[in-house]
Design a protein around this motif. Structure first.
Motif, PDB file in Angstrom:
ATOM      1  N   ILE A  19       0.801  -1.226   0.000  1.00  0.00           N
ATOM      2  CA  ILE A  19       0.000   0.000   0.000  1.00  0.00           C
ATOM      3  C   ILE A  19       0.834   1.277   0.000  1.00  0.00           C
ATOM      4  O   ILE A  19       0.349   2.341  -0.401  1.00  0.00           O
ATOM      5  CB  ILE A  19      -0.964  -0.023   1.207  1.00  0.00           C
ATOM      6  CG1 ILE A  19      -2.206   0.797   0.888  1.00  0.00           C
ATOM      7  CG2 ILE A  19      -0.316   0.507   2.479  1.00  0.00           C
ATOM      8  CD1 ILE A  19      -3.322   0.589   1.863  1.00  0.00           C
ATOM      9  N   CYS A  20       2.072   1.219   0.407  1.00  0.00           N
ATOM     10  CA  CYS A  20       2.872   2.453   0.502  1.00  0.00           C
ATOM     11  C   CYS A  20       3.048   3.073  -0.887  1.00  0.00           C
ATOM     12  O   CYS A  20       3.619   2.451  -1.781  1.00  0.00           O
ATOM     13  CB  CYS A  20       4.236   2.165   1.114  1.00  0.00           C
ATOM     14  SG  CYS A  20       5.293   3.632   1.130  1.00  0.00           S
ATOM     15  N   PRO A  21       2.582   4.300  -1.077  1.00  0.00           N
ATOM     16  CA  PRO A  21       2.659   4.915  -2.411  1.00  0.00           C
ATOM     17  C   PRO A  21       4.087   5.219  -2.852  1.00  0.00           C
ATOM     18  O   PRO A  21       4.342   5.417  -4.037  1.00  0.00           O
ATOM     19  CB  PRO A  21       1.838   6.197  -2.255  1.00  0.00           C
ATOM     20  CG  PRO A  21       1.834   6.487  -0.807  1.00  0.00           C
ATOM     21  CD  PRO A  21       1.922   5.175  -0.103  1.00  0.00           C
ATOM     22  N   GLU A  39      12.039   9.929   2.818  1.00  0.00           N
ATOM     23  CA  GLU A  39      11.112  10.032   1.688  1.00  0.00           C
ATOM     24  C   GLU A  39       9.666   9.772   2.084  1.00  0.00           C
ATOM     25  O   GLU A  39       8.758   9.895   1.268  1.00  0.00           O
ATOM     26  CB  GLU A  39      11.533   9.058   0.575  1.00  0.00           C
ATOM     27  CG  GLU A  39      12.818   9.487  -0.117  1.00  0.00           C
ATOM     28  CD  GLU A  39      13.185   8.570  -1.271  1.00  0.00           C
ATOM     29  OE1 GLU A  39      12.290   7.876  -1.793  1.00  0.00           O
ATOM     30  OE2 GLU A  39      14.364   8.543  -1.630  1.00  0.00           O
ATOM     31  N   CYS A  40       9.447   9.390   3.325  1.00  0.00           N
ATOM     32  CA  CYS A  40       8.072   9.163   3.804  1.00  0.00           C
ATOM     33  C   CYS A  40       7.356  10.500   3.883  1.00  0.00           C
ATOM     34  O   CYS A  40       7.874  11.448   4.458  1.00  0.00           O
ATOM     35  CB  CYS A  40       8.118   8.496   5.172  1.00  0.00           C
ATOM     36  SG  CYS A  40       6.515   8.412   5.995  1.00  0.00           S
ATOM     37  N   TRP A  41       6.159  10.566   3.281  1.00  0.00           N
ATOM     38  CA  TRP A  41       5.428  11.841   3.324  1.00  0.00           C
ATOM     39  C   TRP A  41       4.228  11.770   4.277  1.00  0.00           C
ATOM     40  O   TRP A  41       3.282  12.518   4.156  1.00  0.00           O
ATOM     41  CB  TRP A  41       5.036  12.344   1.935  1.00  0.00           C
ATOM     42  CG  TRP A  41       4.227  11.423   1.087  1.00  0.00           C
ATOM     43  CD1 TRP A  41       2.881  11.217   1.162  1.00  0.00           C
ATOM     44  CD2 TRP A  41       4.699  10.632  -0.010  1.00  0.00           C
ATOM     45  NE1 TRP A  41       2.487  10.320   0.204  1.00  0.00           N
ATOM     46  CE2 TRP A  41       3.583   9.957  -0.535  1.00  0.00           C
ATOM     47  CE3 TRP A  41       5.942  10.419  -0.577  1.00  0.00           C
ATOM     48  CZ2 TRP A  41       3.692   9.068  -1.608  1.00  0.00           C
ATOM     49  CZ3 TRP A  41       6.039   9.555  -1.646  1.00  0.00           C
ATOM     50  CH2 TRP A  41       4.939   8.904  -2.148  1.00  0.00           C
ATOM     51  N   ASP A  42       4.306  10.844   5.234  1.00  0.00           N
ATOM     52  CA  ASP A  42       3.365  10.839   6.361  1.00  0.00           C
ATOM     53  C   ASP A  42       1.912  10.685   5.929  1.00  0.00           C
ATOM     54  O   ASP A  42       1.022  11.247   6.562  1.00  0.00           O
ATOM     55  CB  ASP A  42       3.503  12.120   7.205  1.00  0.00           C
ATOM     56  CG  ASP A  42       4.931  12.390   7.624  1.00  0.00           C
ATOM     57  OD1 ASP A  42       5.697  11.425   7.766  1.00  0.00           O
ATOM     58  OD2 ASP A  42       5.283  13.573   7.799  1.00  0.00           O
ATOM     59  N   CYS A  43       1.690   9.914   4.883  1.00  0.00           N
ATOM     60  CA  CYS A  43       0.308   9.765   4.423  1.00  0.00           C
ATOM     61  C   CYS A  43      -0.515   8.901   5.373  1.00  0.00           C
ATOM     62  O   CYS A  43      -1.730   8.926   5.343  1.00  0.00           O
ATOM     63  CB  CYS A  43       0.284   9.174   3.023  1.00  0.00           C
ATOM     64  SG  CYS A  43       0.825   7.451   2.934  1.00  0.00           S
ATOM     65  N   ALA A  44       0.161   8.076   6.176  1.00  0.00           N
ATOM     66  CA  ALA A  44      -0.482   7.208   7.179  1.00  0.00           C
ATOM     67  C   ALA A  44      -1.256   6.038   6.581  1.00  0.00           C
ATOM     68  O   ALA A  44      -1.996   5.357   7.291  1.00  0.00           O
ATOM     69  CB  ALA A  44      -1.376   8.005   8.128  1.00  0.00           C
ATOM     70  N   ALA A  45      -1.087   5.782   5.282  1.00  0.00           N
ATOM     71  CA  ALA A  45      -1.784   4.640   4.678  1.00  0.00           C
ATOM     72  C   ALA A  45      -1.357   3.331   5.336  1.00  0.00           C
ATOM     73  O   ALA A  45      -2.196   2.463   5.619  1.00  0.00           O
ATOM     74  CB  ALA A  45      -1.498   4.599   3.178  1.00  0.00           C
ATOM     75  N   CYS A  46      -0.084   3.178   5.598  1.00  0.00           N
ATOM     76  CA  CYS A  46       0.400   1.943   6.223  1.00  0.00           C
ATOM     77  C   CYS A  46      -0.123   1.821   7.656  1.00  0.00           C
ATOM     78  O   CYS A  46      -0.494   0.737   8.102  1.00  0.00           O
ATOM     79  CB  CYS A  46       1.927   1.888   6.182  1.00  0.00           C
ATOM     80  SG  CYS A  46       2.739   3.279   6.993  1.00  0.00           S
ATOM     81  N   VAL A  47      -0.158   2.933   8.350  1.00  0.00           N
ATOM     82  CA  VAL A  47      -0.657   2.960   9.734  1.00  0.00           C
ATOM     83  C   VAL A  47      -2.121   2.522   9.757  1.00  0.00           C
ATOM     84  O   VAL A  47      -2.542   1.700  10.569  1.00  0.00           O
ATOM     85  CB  VAL A  47      -0.519   4.379  10.320  1.00  0.00           C
ATOM     86  CG1 VAL A  47      -1.142   4.478  11.699  1.00  0.00           C
ATOM     87  CG2 VAL A  47       0.943   4.800  10.358  1.00  0.00           C
TER      88      VAL A  47
HETATM   89  S1  SF4 Z   1       3.258   6.920   5.960  1.00  0.00           S
HETATM   90 FE1  SF4 Z   1       3.609   4.754   5.424  1.00  0.00          FE
HETATM   91  S2  SF4 Z   1       2.491   4.442   3.499  1.00  0.00           S
HETATM   92 FE2  SF4 Z   1       2.772   6.671   3.754  1.00  0.00          FE
HETATM   93  S3  SF4 Z   1       4.665   7.170   2.681  1.00  0.00           S
HETATM   94 FE3  SF4 Z   1       5.206   6.818   4.830  1.00  0.00          FE
HETATM   95  S4  SF4 Z   1       5.787   4.627   4.918  1.00  0.00           S
HETATM   96 FE4  SF4 Z   1       4.653   4.928   3.007  1.00  0.00          FE
END
Ligand code: SF4
Ligand code: SF4
Length: 98
Positions: A19-21, A39-47
């Motif tokens: 799922i991580c974009p 490089e993580c943009w804190d989208c929280a999809a994985c969370v």
């Molecule tokens: S918050 Fe998780 S899903 Fe989103 S970019 Fe960071 S590691 Fe990937």
């Protein structure tokens, strides 16, 4: 900011990897790791999708204070977001999902 993965809680299902974009998460031996935290943009999809709450997101200090984190879990038709501040206090936010 970035995420922290608690590999003791991880069942290696691979959902977060799929799922991580940014394709930032990968399996390494028997762990899930983030290959480039910057490089993580804190989208929280994985969370949001982790079924075992093994991933938490570090929040910007402006939101929860330095070291504050965010986790999520699903209960029935609700997603529960739990924000833990540096003192260990947890505030929960329940959002109905379809
Ligand atoms: S918050 Fe998780 S899903 Fe989103 S970019 Fe960071 S590691 Fe990937
Ligand atoms: S979604 Fe959660 S349990 Fe599944 S591999 Fe990722 S960290 Fe582990």
């Amino acid at each position: 900011m970035s995420v922290r993965i608690n590999n003791k809680s991880c069942n290696l299902c691979g959902i977060c990897i799929d799922i991580c974009p940014g394709n930032l998460l990968l399996k390494k031996e028997d762990k899930v790791v983030i290959r480039a935290p910057e490089e993580c943009w804190d989208c929280a999809a994985c969370v949001k999708e982790c079924p075992t709450q093994a991933i938490e997101l570090y929040l910007p200090s402006e939101i929860g204070g330095r070291g504050a984190t965010l986790r999520a879990k699903k209960e029935g038709n609700e997603r529960i977001w739990a924000c833990k501040n540096p003192a260990g206090e947890i505030n929960e936010y329940r959002i109905k999902i379809k």
